[in-house]
Design an enzyme around this catalytic site. Structure first.
Site, PDB file in Angstrom:
ATOM      1  N   SER A 243      87.621 -49.790  47.454  1.00 41.96           N
ATOM      2  CA  SER A 243      87.340 -49.527  46.042  1.00 41.96           C
ATOM      3  C   SER A 243      88.529 -49.058  45.214  1.00 41.96           C
ATOM      4  O   SER A 243      88.416 -48.906  44.004  1.00 41.96           O
ATOM      5  CB  SER A 243      86.196 -48.516  45.914  1.00 41.96           C
ATOM      6  OG  SER A 243      86.546 -47.277  46.476  1.00 41.96           O
ATOM      7  N   LYS A 288      82.335 -40.589  42.002  1.00 43.80           N
ATOM      8  CA  LYS A 288      83.691 -40.839  41.507  1.00 43.80           C
ATOM      9  C   LYS A 288      83.830 -40.379  40.058  1.00 43.80           C
ATOM     10  O   LYS A 288      84.883 -39.868  39.657  1.00 43.80           O
ATOM     11  CB  LYS A 288      84.025 -42.319  41.664  1.00 43.80           C
ATOM     12  CG  LYS A 288      84.074 -42.734  43.135  1.00 43.80           C
ATOM     13  CD  LYS A 288      84.283 -44.219  43.316  1.00 43.80           C
ATOM     14  CE  LYS A 288      84.288 -44.550  44.813  1.00 43.80           C
ATOM     15  NZ  LYS A 288      84.491 -45.982  45.084  1.00 43.80           N
TER      16      LYS A 288
END
Length: 348
Positions: A243, A288
């Protein structure tokens, strides 16, 4: 005698109880459970982790974001995560996608990270229209299919196959063509690397639906070694998964073009990247975002898929519910991300 015994019991019952409770506490603290805990990870500048041989001073920062994970927690950690609205508890099987074991899962995550670095190079150099050397080096076992007999015969997720019997395997196509010449029930000996180690496994072949083609029965991808003309080095060994791909790519483009894409802002983001520059969706975007907010990010680049905007929807919900400050930006491709950053007015 009985009277003396009762007196001793009355005198020492409290220390005995405390001792028993202490032993129970120690047991509960030490006993691991097959779960995984999730929470906000880090939001760190990419700049110190990517070297290209080209110096660039950034007035702001491009931040790659992570999810904090904790495997085999004790019961106290599980209880804390259950009552914490900013954490999540998953069974180990659900968290790893049913991987053979944690080591296999971590090997797979390590390959995903390495693959994202390779794709970041391919996407960056393609965007700059510069040549780059690519070599095919094997086949990764991405996921074993339910009908496959590979797991019980020693093959694991994260294994990289470089040989089948005596044939060198460089691509998924080469492996598929070799196995198609055999019949279901026959066996093939595959070998290659398992993390830092070597492995060999002899597995029975099956007829794979719906094509009825003979194979081992696993999802796969070709492993690439990408060598750029510039001395690019990555330092993401302490992370796993794909990611950070988008943010790696942006940093490579910025350094090699000499243009500070941050414009003085703290720009966080996430998303996979492929060789064509397409940005893919990821898991844990809520955690995140929490990390990016904690590190005072101005913007957050969110992977966006028109057909399935799950990352975008979750990001909007997270920002609203937790009152987070980063401004969300939709990005479907590397070019969209670059265009957005270039259009930003420099921060005063």
């Amino acid at each position: 005698m009985a009277r003396v015994y009762k007196q001793r019991v009355r005198r020492y019952w409290l220390p005995v109880l405390i001792g028993v409770l202490f032993l129970l506490f120690v047991f509960a603290y030490m006993k691991p459970w097959p779960y995984m805990l999730y929470g906000a990870g880090s939001a760190e500048p990419v700049h110190p982790r990517v070297e290209t041989g080209h110096k660039l001073e950034e007035k702001g920062a491009l931040l790659f974001t992570t999810v904090s994970t904790y495997s085999n927690p004790n019961i106290f950690s599980i209880i804390y995560a259950r009552i914490n609205p900013r954490m999540e508890v998953k069974s180990q099987e659900a968290a790893t996608g049913g991987a053979t074991n944690l080591k296999a899962y971590r090997n797979l995550l390590a390959w995903m990270r390495d693959s994202s670095e390779a794709n970041a190079l391919l996407a960056a150099y393609a965007a700059m229209k510069k040549p780059i050397d690519v070599k095919e080096q094997g086949v990764i076992v991405y996921a074993l299919l339910p009908d496959s007999k590979a797991r019980e015969n020693g093959l694991q997720e994260g294994d990289i196959i470089t040989k089948a019997d005596d044939k060198t395997i460089t691509t998924a196509k080469v492996l598929s063509e070799y196995l198609s010449s055999k019949k279901p029930g026959e066996k093939v000996t595959v070998s290659g690397t398992r993390g830092e180690e070597k492995f060999t496994a002899t597995v029975p072949l099956i007829a794979m639906a719906p094509s009825n083609r003979t194979g081992i029965g696993f999802q796969n991808e070709t492993v690439l070694k990408v060598t750029p003309p510039d001395p690019v080095k990555f330092d993401f060994a302490d992370t796993g998964g794909p990611s950070a791909g988008l943010m790696m790519t942006l940093e490579i483009v910025a350094q090699l073009t000499g243009e500070d894409l941050t414009r003085g802002y703290r720009v966080a983001g996430t998303g996979t990247i492929d060789a064509s520059g397409t940005v893919g969706q990821i898991g844990g975007i809520n955690y995140k975002l929490m990390a990016a907010d904690r590190e005072k990010a101005d913007y957050f680049l969110v992977p966006y898929d028109k057909k399935n905007p799950s990352n975008w929807n979750q990001a909007e919900t997270t920002v609203k519910d937790l009152k987070l400050k980063p401004k969300l930006v939709k990005v479907s491709t590397l070019q969209e991300a670059v265009d957005f950053l270039k259009k930003l007015e420099p921060k005063a």
